[in-house]
Design an enzyme around this catalytic site. Structure first.
Site, short mmCIF file in Angstrom:
data_model
loop_
_atom_site.label_atom_id
_atom_site.label_comp_id
_atom_site.label_asym_id
_atom_site.label_seq_id
_atom_site.Cartn_x
_atom_site.Cartn_y
_atom_site.Cartn_z
N ARG A 1 5.67 -1.64 11.05
CA ARG A 1 4.71 -2.60 10.47
C ARG A 1 3.29 -2.28 10.89
O ARG A 1 2.34 -2.87 10.39
CB ARG A 1 5.05 -4.01 10.93
CG ARG A 1 6.43 -4.49 10.56
CD ARG A 1 6.77 -5.74 11.33
NE ARG A 1 5.98 -6.85 10.89
CZ ARG A 1 6.43 -7.84 10.11
NH1 ARG A 1 7.67 -7.78 9.70
NH2 ARG A 1 5.66 -8.81 9.74
N ASN B 1 2.17 -15.28 13.31
CA ASN B 1 2.02 -14.34 12.22
C ASN B 1 1.36 -15.14 11.09
O ASN B 1 1.83 -16.22 10.76
CB ASN B 1 3.41 -13.85 11.77
CG ASN B 1 3.32 -12.60 10.94
OD1 ASN B 1 2.22 -12.14 10.63
ND2 ASN B 1 4.46 -12.03 10.60
N GLY B 2 0.24 -14.65 10.55
CA GLY B 2 -0.39 -15.38 9.44
C GLY B 2 -1.86 -15.60 9.71
O GLY B 2 -2.48 -14.91 10.51
N GLU C 1 -6.21 8.79 -10.84
CA GLU C 1 -5.32 8.19 -9.85
C GLU C 1 -3.87 8.26 -10.30
O GLU C 1 -2.97 8.58 -9.52
CB GLU C 1 -5.75 6.74 -9.57
CG GLU C 1 -4.85 5.97 -8.63
CD GLU C 1 -4.69 6.62 -7.25
OE1 GLU C 1 -5.47 7.52 -6.93
OE2 GLU C 1 -3.76 6.23 -6.53
N LYS D 1 -0.87 10.15 -8.25
CA LYS D 1 0.39 9.47 -7.87
C LYS D 1 1.59 10.31 -8.30
O LYS D 1 2.52 10.54 -7.55
CB LYS D 1 0.45 8.08 -8.51
CG LYS D 1 -0.48 7.07 -7.88
CD LYS D 1 0.02 6.51 -6.59
CE LYS D 1 -0.57 6.93 -5.29
NZ LYS D 1 -1.90 7.30 -5.05
N GLU E 1 1.81 13.79 -6.34
CA GLU E 1 2.05 13.81 -4.88
C GLU E 1 3.44 13.31 -4.50
O GLU E 1 3.92 13.62 -3.42
CB GLU E 1 0.97 13.04 -4.13
CG GLU E 1 0.97 11.55 -4.31
CD GLU E 1 -0.08 10.88 -3.42
OE1 GLU E 1 -0.37 11.39 -2.33
OE2 GLU E 1 -0.62 9.86 -3.83
C1 AGP Z 1 -3.20 8.81 -1.68
O1 AGP Z 1 -2.00 8.48 -2.34
C2 AGP Z 1 -3.06 10.00 -0.78
N1 AGP Z 1 -2.07 9.73 0.22
C3 AGP Z 1 -4.38 10.50 -0.22
O2 AGP Z 1 -5.11 11.00 -1.31
C4 AGP Z 1 -5.27 9.46 0.50
O3 AGP Z 1 -5.79 8.56 -0.43
C5 AGP Z 1 -6.42 10.22 1.16
O4 AGP Z 1 -5.89 11.07 2.14
C6 AGP Z 1 -7.47 9.26 1.79
O5 AGP Z 1 -6.86 8.54 2.81
P1 AGP Z 1 -7.69 7.31 3.46
O6 AGP Z 1 -7.89 6.29 2.38
O7 AGP Z 1 -6.84 6.82 4.58
O8 AGP Z 1 -9.01 7.86 3.93
#
Ligand code: AGP
Length: 615
Positions: free
Chosen positions: A27, A100-101, A488, A492, A495
């Protein structure tokens, strides 16, 4: 998103609690503590940072005892530190509390308690609860009754456990709203309390889960349940079959899936306590920019990496339109190799979920070196980016475990929206009635996102995944404020499924990428009915004319696009500035279900890390 573990029984409470807190490590947290009652006294051990620091503290100064409570903190109020770590005690040291909260009215309650002469030792909202209980815990009042009276004064979601030296045989736990769960576990001659099942699954699988406005008095021999109003309850005893790690994901298969589906709640937490709809005001308590500084600004330079960079591309539309600020959005990894023109009239914005991305931190140093005002939008409280910033806007999404960022992305869009409205107010570019309208739009957003996340939509994504999981190339097209969403969506997919996917401005198709189009190149188009809708439709027609396959993200009342695109994913209507929060969710889901269909390692994709702390 804090972690809580309580124990009462014949064994060493500290050992069981520490092990339980370790099982909640996923967490995320920034400090931890334990309190145990022994020989009529409460002994507390707390430390900032990782759980190993607390473990070392316990090795050096062990605490014996058969009843205790522990806590790992995900800071929301008060920076990560030993003094802000839970448990917190009342002024007379007769009891301790972990929570928590968020106590939304903690400012008023703290002022009232201080007016009664009570001195606070931390910056947390939780300490207010400890003092409130202490106030009622006098004479022959029971801990149960004192907790009941204190909970009646709280606003906002809270789950607590209280322990007192006057009644060393019981733990009292209570829940208000949905601030993380409270599980009461039944052992053999011992009892457990946990905010999450994994903490105690190795000891018991028989659990009762508190609902909102319920409480329990837990002793070694069992538990007595009631409502906060005092009505006795006989709640259902569950037999849990999950293993610890899968229990951490709840009913989800992956953390990424969980984090996608919790975005209606996480966005509620991002917005909570920061808007006054009636007055059209935004409260960003850690943004220190004065009105004079805001009015003197001549530019905003945004720096970030990956998904956070895409978020800043969306934010540029918000800051230009609402705060009338010229905006430059830069890849942090490139920015430092230029001779950037920065000065003390530049506002530098760094978005970073982890707060530790080395390229982003380096770009921030450029801003600092030129006297620019650094504001960061960060999820991890007290992380490096937050520490070096003049102003911080936290995402408040709770820990994001999946490597592919989802709920942090939508939170950062909302945080930029809030910051843009705030800057507009300071710079006089946004009249109050316009601010009220903008904040009304924002207040409706979590519900709209919730409609997108209706489990009834899942079969559609599974069908799309079944249709497209074997393709090796995708093109994503967007225009205007949704061009960054095309980037974006492509990120997604690539990756987590390892399919090559490219995001492109739709207007650029005719300048090259259209040569790629054929039946082997599915094209995802982001086409809400905004000012560029007609242009998007012509893109769809150009792709179809070349035998391409189109998956369109479109408004739910748009009947026309279905005559053009083979597949349509529907979204509720939203204002143009907030539409990216909605258009991105279908692309997160599409990427997730395609990756699952390909059997990919969704939460830990190959070669990637959650935080890139090396160049
Ligand atoms: C996003 O899905 C990736 N894991 C990667 O591009 C990430 O957004 C990037 O490394 C930036 O990370 P940050 O927001 O912790 O700086």
């Amino acid at each position: 998103m804090c972690g809580i573990v309580g124990y009462v029984g014949p064994r060493n409470a500290a050992e069981i609690i520490l092990e339980g807190l370790r099982r909640l490590e996923y967490r995320g947290y920034d400090s931890a503590g334990i309190a145990v009652v022994r020989d009529g006294e409460i002994e507390v051990r707390r430390d900032v940072g990782k759980l190993s620091n607390l473990a070392r503290c316990l090795d050096e100064q062990p605490v014996e005892g058969n009843i205790g409570v522990g806590h790992t903190r995900w800071a929301t109020h008060g920076k990560p530190s030993e003094r802000n770590a839970h448990p917190h005690a009342d002024s007379e040291g007769q009891l301790v509390v972990v929570q928590n909260g968020i106590v939304e009215n903690f400012r008023e309650l703290r002022a009232e308690l201080e007016a009664e002469g009570i001195e606070f030792r931390s910056d947390t909202d939780t300490e207010v609860i400890a003092h409130l209980i202490g106030l009622y815990y006098h004479g022959d009042a029971s801990l149960e009754a004192a907790v009941r009276q204190a909970m009646a004064q709280l606003r906002g979601p809270s789950a607590i456990v209280a322990l007192s030296k006057r009644e060393p045989g019981i733990l009292v736990t209570a829940r208000l709203g949905n601030a993380g769960g409270v599980a009461v576990g039944y052992g053999e001659g011992e009892m457990f309390i946990a905010s999450d099942m994994p903490a105690i699954l190795e000891h018991t699988r028989r659990m009762v889960f508190l609902e909102s406005r319920q409480m329990a008095v837990v002793s070694q021999d069992g538990a007595a349940f009631s409502t906060l109003e005092g009505k006795p309850l006989q709640p259902k005893l569950h037999n849990i079959s999950w293993d610890p790690v899968s229990a951490a994901k709840g009913e989800y298969k992956h953390f990424m899936q969980k984090e996608i589906f919790e975005q209606a709640n996480s966005l509620t937490d991002t917005i909570r306590g920061r808007v006054d709809l009636g007055r059209g005001e935004v409260y960003l308590e850690q943004v220190t920019l004065t009105q004079r500084q805001a009015q003197d600004l001549t530019q905003l330079v945004s720096v970030a990496c990956g998904t956070s960079f895409h978020s800043e591309l969306v934010g540029a539309f918000m800051f230009e339109r609402l705060a009338r600020l010229p905006v430059r959005v830069e890849y942090a990894s490139e920015f430092r190799y230029r001779e950037p023109v920065l000065d003390d009239k530049t506002l530098m914005l760094a978005i970073t979920q982890s707060g530790e991305t080395v390229d982003t931190l380096a770009a921030m140093e450029e801003g600092r070196a030129h006297g620019s005002h650094l504001v960061s939008i960060v999820n991890v409280i007290g992380s490096a980016a937050a520490r070096v910033s003049d102003s911080v806007v936290y995402m408040h999404t709770g820990p994001e475990i999946g490597v592919a960022s989802t709920k942090a992305f939508t939170a950062s869009l909302v945080d930029q929206y809030l910051l843009a409205v705030h800057l507009g107010a300071l710079r006089g570019t946004l009249p109050v009635d316009e601010r009220r309208r903008l904040l009304d739009d924002l207040a409706r957003l979590p519900d709209l996102v919730g409609r997108l996340l209706d489990p009834a939509n899942v079969p559609m994504y599974e069908r799309l995944a079944q249709t497209f999981f074997h393709y090796t190339n995708f093109l994503y097209l967007g225009r205007g404020i949704n061009f960054p969403i095309a980037l974006e969506g492509a990120l997604k997919l690539k990756e987590i499924s390892y399919i090559h996917a490219e995001g492109y401005p739709a207007g650029e198709m005719k300048h090259g990428p259209i040569a790629l189009i054929d039946e082997n190149m599915p094209v995802v188009v982001v086409a809400p009915q905004d000012r560029v809708y007609d242009k998007m439709i012509s893109q769809v027609e150009q792709v179809r004319a070349r035998g391409g396959i189109v998956i369109a993200v479109a408004d739910e009342d748009d009947d026309f696009i279905a005559t053009k695109a083979q597949h349509v994913i529907r979204i509720p209507k939203a204002s143009e500035l907030l539409s990216p929060v909605l258009t991105v969710v279908p692309l997160q889901l599409l990427a997730y279900y395609v990756a699952v269909r390909r059997g990919a390692d969704v939460d830990q994709p190959r070669n990637l890390a959650k935080s890139v702390t090396v160049e």
